[in-house]
Structures are given as structure tokens and as C-alpha cells.
Design a protein around this motif. Structure first.
Motif, PDB file in Angstrom:
ATOM      1  N   MET A 342      38.145  31.660  35.531  1.00 16.64           N
ATOM      2  CA  MET A 342      37.439  32.935  35.563  1.00 16.64           C
ATOM      3  C   MET A 342      36.854  33.267  36.931  1.00 16.64           C
ATOM      4  O   MET A 342      36.236  34.333  37.095  1.00 16.64           O
ATOM      5  CB  MET A 342      36.349  32.937  34.490  1.00 16.64           C
ATOM      6  CG  MET A 342      36.923  32.708  33.087  1.00 16.64           C
ATOM      7  SD  MET A 342      35.687  32.715  31.776  1.00 16.64           S
ATOM      8  CE  MET A 342      35.236  34.442  31.785  1.00 16.64           C
ATOM      9  N   GLN A 343      37.026  32.396  37.910  1.00 17.08           N
ATOM     10  CA  GLN A 343      36.596  32.749  39.258  1.00 17.08           C
ATOM     11  C   GLN A 343      37.533  33.776  39.890  1.00 17.08           C
ATOM     12  O   GLN A 343      37.186  34.410  40.895  1.00 17.08           O
ATOM     13  CB  GLN A 343      36.511  31.501  40.146  1.00 17.08           C
ATOM     14  CG  GLN A 343      37.833  30.782  40.407  1.00 17.08           C
ATOM     15  CD  GLN A 343      38.134  29.711  39.381  1.00 17.08           C
ATOM     16  OE1 GLN A 343      37.762  29.839  38.227  1.00 17.08           O
ATOM     17  NE2 GLN A 343      38.800  28.655  39.827  1.00 17.08           N
ATOM     18  N   TYR A 344      38.738  33.936  39.300  1.00 15.41           N
ATOM     19  CA  TYR A 344      39.715  34.897  39.821  1.00 15.41           C
ATOM     20  C   TYR A 344      39.654  36.210  39.042  1.00 15.41           C
ATOM     21  O   TYR A 344      39.273  36.245  37.874  1.00 15.41           O
ATOM     22  CB  TYR A 344      41.130  34.300  39.752  1.00 15.41           C
ATOM     23  CG  TYR A 344      41.300  33.097  40.664  1.00 15.41           C
ATOM     24  CD1 TYR A 344      41.358  33.257  42.043  1.00 15.41           C
ATOM     25  CD2 TYR A 344      41.377  31.810  40.131  1.00 15.41           C
ATOM     26  CE1 TYR A 344      41.501  32.163  42.879  1.00 15.41           C
ATOM     27  CE2 TYR A 344      41.520  30.709  40.963  1.00 15.41           C
ATOM     28  CZ  TYR A 344      41.578  30.887  42.337  1.00 15.41           C
ATOM     29  OH  TYR A 344      41.702  29.798  43.165  1.00 15.41           O
ATOM     30  N   SER A 345      40.033  37.261  39.701  1.00 12.65           N
ATOM     31  CA  SER A 345      39.962  38.598  39.103  1.00 12.65           C
ATOM     32  C   SER A 345      40.912  38.701  37.907  1.00 12.65           C
ATOM     33  O   SER A 345      41.891  37.945  37.783  1.00 12.65           O
ATOM     34  CB  SER A 345      40.318  39.666  40.147  1.00 12.65           C
ATOM     35  OG  SER A 345      41.602  39.430  40.679  1.00 12.65           O
ATOM     36  N   ALA A 346      40.639  39.657  37.027  1.00 14.66           N
ATOM     37  CA  ALA A 346      41.373  39.785  35.762  1.00 14.66           C
ATOM     38  C   ALA A 346      42.865  40.011  35.969  1.00 14.66           C
ATOM     39  O   ALA A 346      43.689  39.554  35.189  1.00 14.66           O
ATOM     40  CB  ALA A 346      40.779  40.918  34.939  1.00 14.66           C
ATOM     41  N   SER A 348      44.744  38.851  38.440  1.00 16.06           N
ATOM     42  CA  SER A 348      45.370  37.814  39.252  1.00 16.06           C
ATOM     43  C   SER A 348      46.284  36.927  38.408  1.00 16.06           C
ATOM     44  O   SER A 348      45.988  36.616  37.248  1.00 16.06           O
ATOM     45  CB  SER A 348      44.301  36.954  39.925  1.00 16.06           C
ATOM     46  OG  SER A 348      44.869  35.825  40.567  1.00 16.06           O
ATOM     47  N   ARG A 351      44.612  33.786  37.015  1.00 13.11           N
ATOM     48  CA  ARG A 351      43.502  33.906  36.060  1.00 13.11           C
ATOM     49  C   ARG A 351      43.754  33.067  34.793  1.00 13.11           C
ATOM     50  O   ARG A 351      42.829  32.448  34.264  1.00 13.11           O
ATOM     51  CB  ARG A 351      43.311  35.379  35.685  1.00 13.11           C
ATOM     52  CG  ARG A 351      42.309  35.666  34.586  1.00 13.11           C
ATOM     53  CD  ARG A 351      40.880  35.378  35.020  1.00 13.11           C
ATOM     54  NE  ARG A 351      39.925  35.694  33.968  1.00 13.11           N
ATOM     55  CZ  ARG A 351      38.875  36.475  34.138  1.00 13.11           C
ATOM     56  NH1 ARG A 351      38.640  37.026  35.310  1.00 13.11           N
ATOM     57  NH2 ARG A 351      38.065  36.710  33.139  1.00 13.11           N
ATOM     58  N   TRP A 390      29.918  27.960  41.934  1.00 16.15           N
ATOM     59  CA  TRP A 390      30.546  29.226  41.546  1.00 16.15           C
ATOM     60  C   TRP A 390      30.410  30.255  42.670  1.00 16.15           C
ATOM     61  O   TRP A 390      29.351  30.397  43.262  1.00 16.15           O
ATOM     62  CB  TRP A 390      29.909  29.759  40.272  1.00 16.15           C
ATOM     63  CG  TRP A 390      30.777  30.753  39.561  1.00 16.15           C
ATOM     64  CD1 TRP A 390      30.800  32.096  39.749  1.00 16.15           C
ATOM     65  CD2 TRP A 390      31.762  30.465  38.569  1.00 16.15           C
ATOM     66  NE1 TRP A 390      31.744  32.680  38.934  1.00 16.15           N
ATOM     67  CE2 TRP A 390      32.355  31.692  38.198  1.00 16.15           C
ATOM     68  CE3 TRP A 390      32.213  29.293  37.957  1.00 16.15           C
ATOM     69  CZ2 TRP A 390      33.354  31.786  37.246  1.00 16.15           C
ATOM     70  CZ3 TRP A 390      33.224  29.378  37.009  1.00 16.15           C
ATOM     71  CH2 TRP A 390      33.767  30.619  36.667  1.00 16.15           C
ATOM     72  N   LYS A 393      30.947  36.178  44.254  1.00 13.53           N
ATOM     73  CA  LYS A 393      31.697  37.311  43.736  1.00 13.53           C
ATOM     74  C   LYS A 393      33.080  36.862  43.276  1.00 13.53           C
ATOM     75  O   LYS A 393      33.563  35.804  43.690  1.00 13.53           O
ATOM     76  CB  LYS A 393      31.833  38.418  44.802  1.00 13.53           C
ATOM     77  CG  LYS A 393      32.528  37.980  46.053  1.00 13.53           C
ATOM     78  CD  LYS A 393      32.584  39.123  47.066  1.00 13.53           C
ATOM     79  CE  LYS A 393      33.283  38.692  48.359  1.00 13.53           C
ATOM     80  NZ  LYS A 393      33.359  39.805  49.328  1.00 13.53           N
ATOM     81  N   THR A 394      33.685  37.633  42.411  1.00 17.24           N
ATOM     82  CA  THR A 394      34.995  37.287  41.862  1.00 17.24           C
ATOM     83  C   THR A 394      36.029  37.213  43.005  1.00 17.24           C
ATOM     84  O   THR A 394      36.063  38.077  43.880  1.00 17.24           O
ATOM     85  CB  THR A 394      35.448  38.321  40.832  1.00 17.24           C
ATOM     86  OG1 THR A 394      34.469  38.396  39.801  1.00 17.24           O
ATOM     87  CG2 THR A 394      36.796  37.932  40.228  1.00 17.24           C
TER      88      THR A 394
END
Length: 398
Positions: A342-346, A348, A351, A390, A393-394
């Protein structure tokens, strides 16, 4: 602290046998005993207790030295004084002495070791230095690092033996193999080494080698290459060297074909490898049947099969067809498991990925990389450590 005080009280009680034996200075009948020392020690200890200063063992060393000098000065003024009237730090029983040394820092132990032969041997003992190793290095120096240290010591020992044999051969040749000279030289070198040199396999030698940056050891680094987006929330194997001036580390990573380095790595980005295996070896997962949505995991991933694995943090997600959460979720009964990063954008491609819990060994290709073994995280401290890393930001990384 209580153990420290009890040791001193026991020591004072034992010392009464000395205070009851005054020393005679000759026919004049002048008596000089050690009562002045023990009385002063008692007064100092009580005063220290009132002031709360007994936690500093160095003050006791200074006190003992001063009192020893005072007694020696007094004895020198009295003719025919007997030697047993002198008092020194070495008169302490083993238990109080080791208790005091146990409160000293590594630099203070090194200073004490330079005083005399007896204190040198005691100050170098493994049980004292093992505590300092565990206190400072225990969270980053693991079994793999210790095995590498043992190999390093063995290699140095073989090198010394080889050099010694070469020198011995040359010495024998120059002197016509005259045995008495060879024997005298060997005995002289052995005596010098045993009395002065620090054992290569001691904990003190290990500690000093780490502090000086002379020994590189294996560990793992979180978010390698200064938080590069391509390594966010990952942990990779590296060889590390300590810089005592900045209290940071230099790392060398070994991808396929070349070494890459990173400087100024803080302690909170390091850990002992959780799996005792090569970074090129696939971890055999033993938790696949237990995985449920919401579980925290680490999974091996590598760019291609020539690269080493890194460990990546993720969570178990819900299948697309899942109709509910909690008691209504049946994802754990399905053979397919969703892994979410979930550190990557939706949008990606990094993800999510899906694995088959019944047949998973290694999954992937040359485009998306290869996903390897999985560790389910049960330790709350491990999970908290990942969350502290963490990103703010994403990460947008396609």
C-alpha cells in the motif's frame, strides 16, 4: 546498584581480619596498621551513599589510589616498615573488583588494562566485553556476522602461521639450522605474544575491530539507497562498516555485476537478518495456509534471477469477490491470496500481486520481477518498525 553495595559491605566485613593485625615499625613500638585505610574507606562509602555518588566506580579507583599513596608515604617515614602494610587496588577480592569493572565503559576498561598485568588480564575478560557487545551491537550483529568474524580470525591465524614458518625457514637457513638459536627465538616470541598481545578471538578484539571500522560484517538495511522510491519499505542484505566519528554506517550492496555503496546509515535502519540463509536462496514458506486478510507479511522479491532477494513489507488483502469483512470474510478458504503493497499508488503495477497458497514457490517474470518466500510477521515490534519507515506520501512508481 544493590548488588554493588552488598559486594562492598561483604568486602568491608572480610577486611576486619586485616585491621586486627597491626604492624610493628621496630623497637620503638610505633604501630602502623591498615585501619586508616579501612576507616577512610568506610567514611567515603557512607558519604557517597548520602550524596548518591556510588554509581561512579571510577571514583572508587581514584579513592583507592590516593589512599594507597598516602599509606605508602606514611610507611616510608617509619623505619623498618614491613611490606605487608601496603594497600592497593589488587587487595580487593575478585567479586568486588569484577563488580567495579563491570560498571566501566569500554574506554575505561582499556585504560585499566594499561595499569598492570593483573588488571590487564581481568579487564580483557570475555564476560565483561560480551556485555558491551550485547548492549551496543546486539540488534545489528547476529549469528551470520559472528560466523564471519570467526572465519576472519581463523584466516588471520593461518596467515600468521604461514608467515612464521617462512621466517623460521629463513632464520634456520641464515644460521645453519642451529637449533639453540631457533629455540631461543621461538621462546622469546611466544613469551612476548602471550604477555602483551590481545587474543584475536576475544570479545574485546571483536568490539575494538567493530568500533575502529576494521571489520565489515553482514546485516540488513531498510529503505536502501537513501529511501529511493524503487526500494521503499524493503530490506536488503549488505556488508557494513562502522564510522565512530559520525556514529553511522557505510554499506556495500551486491547486485548482479557490481557493488553499490551508501553512506551515513543510522542505527534504526539496520537489523539482523531474520532468516539464516543466503540472499540468493529461496525461503520455503511455512505460513501460507494461515494467511488471512489484514496479516502483516514480508516477501522476497528480486528484479531477475541473477539478483539477490530483498524482503518487502506488505499486508494480506481481500479477494475481489469477497462480500464482507470480519466474520463474513471467506478469503482464508480460497487457494488464491492477495498481497498488497500500500505504499504504492492505486494504479501502480506494484500495488498488488496474487499467489496460489497451495502451489507457491516462486512467481514472476523478467518484467514484474520474481516473488519468493513469505514470512508472516507475528512480532509486534517488527510490524511497528516497518510502520515507522512508512513514506510521508504515496509512492508513484510504475
Amino acid at each position: 546498584m544493590l548488588y554493588f553495595l552488598i559486594s562492598f559491605v561483604s568486602f568491608l566485613i572480610l577486611s576486619k581480619s586485616f585491621t586486627n593485625k597491626p604492624l610493628s615499625s621496630g623497637q620503638g613500638g610505633t604501630k602502623i596498621g591498615s585501619t586508616g585505610f579501612w576507616g577512610s574507606l568506610s567514611s567515603w562509602l557512607l558519604s557517597s551513599l548520602r550524596k548518591g555518588s556510588t554509581t561512579n566506580p571510577c571514583s572508587f579507583f581514584r579513592f583507592s589510589l590516593v589512599m594507597s599513596l598516602k599509606n605508602n608515604s606514611s610507611v616510608s617515614k617509619v623505619e623498618n616498615e614491613e611490606e605487608e602494610g601496603k594497600v592497593s587496588l589488587l587487595d580487593l577480592p575478585d567479586l568486588p573488583l569484577e563488580c567495579i569493572l563491570g560498571h566501566l565503559s569500554p574506554s575505561e576498561l582499556c585504560s585499566v588494562a594499561a595499569v598492570c598485568t593483573s588488571l590487564r588480564d581481568t579487564s580483557r575478560s570475555d564476560h565483561l566485553w560480551k556485555k558491551h557487545m550485547e548492549r551496543k551491537w546486539g540488534k545489528v550483529f547476529g549469528d551470520a556476522a559472528y560466523r564471519q568474524w570467526k572465519c576472519h580470525v581463523a584466516s588471520k591465524a593461518r596467515e600468521k602461521i604461514s608467515n612464521h614458518q617462512n621466517q623460521k625457514g629463513l632464520f634456520a637457513f641464515l644460521h645453519g639450522d642451529f637449533r639453540p638459536l631457533v629455540w631461543m627465538k621461538a621462546k622469546s616470541e611466544k613469551g612476548t605474544r602471550s604477555s602483551n598481545s590481545l587474543p584475536e578471538d576475544s570479545f574485546m578484539a571483536l568490539y575494538l575491530s567493530l568500533e575502529s571500522g576494521k571489520f565489515w560484517f553482514p546485516a540488513q538495511v531498510y529503505n536502501r539507497e537513501n529511501g529511493h522510491a524503487g526500494f521503499m519499505l524493503s530490506c536488503y542484505d549488505a556488508q557494513l562498516c562502522y564510522d565512530s566519528r559520525s556514529d553511522t554506517f557505510l554499506a556495500r550492496y551486491s547486485p548482479h555485476g557490481r557493488w553499490t555503496t551508501e553512506e551515513n546509515i543510522r542505527w534504526d535502519r539496520l537489523r539482523v537478518p531474520p532468516i539464516a540463509s543466503s540472499p540468493h536462496a529461496l525461503h520455503i514458506s511455512d505460513c501460507l495456509d494461515d494467511l488471512r486478510p489484514g496479516d502483516h507479511i514480508e516477501i522476497q522479491w528480486r528484479r531477475n534471477k541473477e539478483f539477490p532477494y530483498g524482503w518487502w513489507y506488505g499486508v494480506i488483502g481481500h479477494l475481489e469477490q469477497c462480500q464482507g469483512h470480519g466474520n463474513h470474510c471467506r478469503c482464508h478458504n480460497n487457494d488464491m491470496v492477495i498481497l498488497e503493497f500500500m505504499q504504492y499508488s492505486a494504479g501502480s503495477r506494484w500495488r498488488q500481486t496474487m499467489i496460489d497458497r497451495k502451489h507457491h514457490i516462486e512467481k514472476g517474470n523478467e518484467i514484474d520481477g520474481f516473488y519468493g518466500g513469505i514470512r508472516k510477521l507475528h512480532n509486534r515490534e517488527e510490524i511497528t518498525r516497518w510502520k515507522k519507515l512508512w513514506p510521508t506520501k504515496t509512492v508513484v512508481h510504475d
